[in-house]
Design an enzyme around this catalytic site. Structure first.
Site, PDB file in Angstrom:
ATOM      1  N   GLY A  67       0.844  -1.200   0.000  1.00 26.36           N
ATOM      2  CA  GLY A  67       0.000   0.000   0.000  1.00 26.36           C
ATOM      3  C   GLY A  67       0.874   1.243   0.000  1.00 26.36           C
ATOM      4  N   HIS A 112       4.131  -6.946 -11.095  1.00 30.42           N
ATOM      5  CA  HIS A 112       4.373  -6.468  -9.730  1.00 30.42           C
ATOM      6  C   HIS A 112       3.921  -7.434  -8.647  1.00 30.42           C
ATOM      7  CE1 HIS A 112       4.758  -3.565  -6.476  1.00 30.42           C
ATOM      8  NE2 HIS A 112       3.487  -3.700  -6.178  1.00 30.42           N
ATOM      9  N   SER A 142       6.611  -4.442  -2.251  1.00 29.89           N
ATOM     10  CA  SER A 142       6.114  -3.121  -2.619  1.00 29.89           C
ATOM     11  C   SER A 142       6.279  -2.173  -1.421  1.00 29.89           C
ATOM     12  CB  SER A 142       4.667  -3.267  -3.084  1.00 29.89           C
ATOM     13  OG  SER A 142       4.284  -2.196  -3.863  1.00 29.89           O
ATOM     14  N   TRP A 143       5.177  -1.552  -0.965  1.00 28.01           N
ATOM     15  CA  TRP A 143       5.315  -0.733   0.263  1.00 28.01           C
ATOM     16  C   TRP A 143       5.838  -1.584   1.412  1.00 28.01           C
ATOM     17  CZ3 TRP A 143       6.051   3.497   2.850  1.00 28.01           C
ATOM     18  CH2 TRP A 143       5.782   3.507   4.229  1.00 28.01           C
ATOM     19  N   ASP A 184       7.378  -5.267 -13.937  1.00 29.44           N
ATOM     20  CA  ASP A 184       6.700  -4.567 -12.837  1.00 29.44           C
ATOM     21  C   ASP A 184       6.620  -3.087 -13.216  1.00 29.44           C
ATOM     22  OD1 ASP A 184       7.165  -4.577  -9.197  1.00 29.44           O
ATOM     23  OD2 ASP A 184       6.017  -3.207 -10.503  1.00 29.44           O
TER      24      ASP A 184
HETATM   25  C1  LIG Z   1       2.311   1.942  -4.875  1.00 22.01           C
HETATM   26  N1  LIG Z   1       1.866   0.896  -3.969  1.00 22.01           N
HETATM   27  C2  LIG Z   1       2.562  -0.314  -4.107  1.00 22.01           C
HETATM   28  C3  LIG Z   1       2.098  -1.317  -3.084  1.00 22.01           C
HETATM   29  O1  LIG Z   1       2.574  -1.324  -1.955  1.00 22.01           O
HETATM   30  C4  LIG Z   1       1.046  -2.229  -3.462  1.00 22.01           C
HETATM   31  N2  LIG Z   1       0.809  -2.670  -4.666  1.00 22.01           N
HETATM   32  N3  LIG Z   1      -0.251  -3.525  -4.549  1.00 22.01           N
HETATM   33  C5  LIG Z   1      -0.607  -3.555  -3.295  1.00 22.01           C
HETATM   34  C6  LIG Z   1      -1.744  -4.369  -2.736  1.00 22.01           C
HETATM   35  C7  LIG Z   1      -1.360  -5.843  -2.781  1.00 22.01           C
HETATM   36  C8  LIG Z   1      -2.014  -3.981  -1.296  1.00 22.01           C
HETATM   37  C9  LIG Z   1      -2.995  -4.141  -3.565  1.00 22.01           C
HETATM   38  O2  LIG Z   1       0.176  -2.769  -2.559  1.00 22.01           O
END
Ligand SMILES: CNCC(=O)c1nnc(C(C)(C)C)o1
Length: 313
Positions: A40, A292, A107-108, A264
């Site tokens: 997120g 991603h 990701s986050w 990604d």
């Molecule tokens: C820019 N946000 C990248 C991230 O953390 C992210 N991408 N997908 C998600 C979920 C799996 C929570 C939908 O988080």
């Protein structure tokens, strides 16, 4: 991935006058503890993520970050910064009586994992990171202003639709105005459009189930508001802070595996490669047929291989 399992314990932890976190424990009560940092920010823990770990080996700790999932107050932006979440990880660790733990995030979740490890290197056994995201201005610009827009032009039109032409030169700021609007309809419409942009671009082959997630009002509101709040504040960090050599040198001794999708477009491989160049010791994988999402088969397989490898450390 391992078969789906249910938690053996769930709980709520008050971490400030305002915020209470939801957490859950699954796998082995006496297992090797691992903390999973969700994406997120604001996405909340995903029960399917339990399946990245051998349940006979790991004590799997999932929790919802401030304002996300079952943590309360929902979608709250007050007292919600990277450094509040880093402190929360320590609060959860101490509450659970854990001395050191493995840390896993994509990701986050990779951002928070790096920030936490650099703040508390003595508490981290290993790091497994996916889709490296360090919230540099260049990363945010690529995904929210111009870059990914060239690869998904039709979805980009849907993303820009709620924003007046005159405001489209700064999409994150324009969305901030709508995501913090007192008008429910404006806020929810913006939250769904913001969330859908990420869901549509997260996999090599667009996943209708993931897009449907963006239509859930409560989830989309929290995800979009919290993400946008962090991004318009550059993650409450200096630009490139997590990649600074002196920050990396604090954690270079920690075993780390990075798994990155070649295609990604949410968190492009350039950041994962930048991490490899300042931290050459990491085990580094680029999956040739993945985007991603941690659910891309090639990514999921390497993440499980990494957690199996670290299970006895
Ligand atoms: C820019 N946000 C990248 C991230 O953390 C992210 N991408 N997908 C998600 C979920 C799996 C929570 C939908 O988080």
């Amino acid at each position: 991935m391992y078969p789906p399992i249910e938690p053996y314990e769930t709980g709520k932890l008050k971490v400030s006058e305002l915020h209470t976190l939801y957490y859950e424990l699954s796998g082995s009560k006496d297992g090797n503890p691992v903390c999973l940092n969700a994406g997120g920010p604001g996405g909340g823990a995903d029960e399917q993520d339990r399946s990245f770990f051998n349940p006979t080996k790991y004590k799997i700790v999932l929790f919802d970050q401030r304002g996300a999932g079952k943590s309360t107050p929902t979608a709250c932006l007050e007292e919600n910064t990277t450094w509040d979440l880093v402190k929360d990880l320590e609060r959860v660790r101490e509450h659970l009586g854990v001395d050191k733990w493995h840390v896993f995030g994509g990701s986050w979740g990779s951002t928070l994992s790096l920030a936490y490890a650099q703040a508390h290197p003595d508490r981290v056994k290993t790091l497994v990171l996916r889709g490296i995201f360090t919230l540099r201005k260049s990363e945010l610009k690529f995904f929210y202003q111009e870059g990914a827009s060239h690869l998904f032009p039709e979805a980009w039109d849907d993303f820009t639709a709620p924003i007046p032409e005159a405001e489209r030169h700064d999409m994150m700021l324009a969305y901030h105005a709508q995501l913090t609007s007192v008008d429910d309809e404006t806020r929810i419409r913006a939250a769904k459009a913001w969330s859908k942009w990420e869901m549509v671009t997260s996999k090599l082959y667009v996943d209708p189930k993931q897009i449907a997630h963006a239509e859930e009002d409560v989830w989309a509101n929290a995800f979009a508001r919290i993400e946008n709040h962090y991004f318009v504040n550059d993650g409450f960090m200096r630009d490139g802070q997590l990649l600074d050599q002196q920050e990396i040198d604090k954690i270079r001794h920690i075993p780390c595996t990075v798994v990155q999708g070649r295609y990604d477009v949410v968190c492009p491989a350039t950041t994962a490669w930048a991490l490899k160049k300042v931290w050459p010791e990491i085990e580094f994988h680029i999956v040739p047929d993945a985007g991603h999402s941690s659910r891309e088969p090639g990514i999921a397989a390497l993440l499980v291989k990494a957690t199996d490898k670290y299970a006895d450390i």
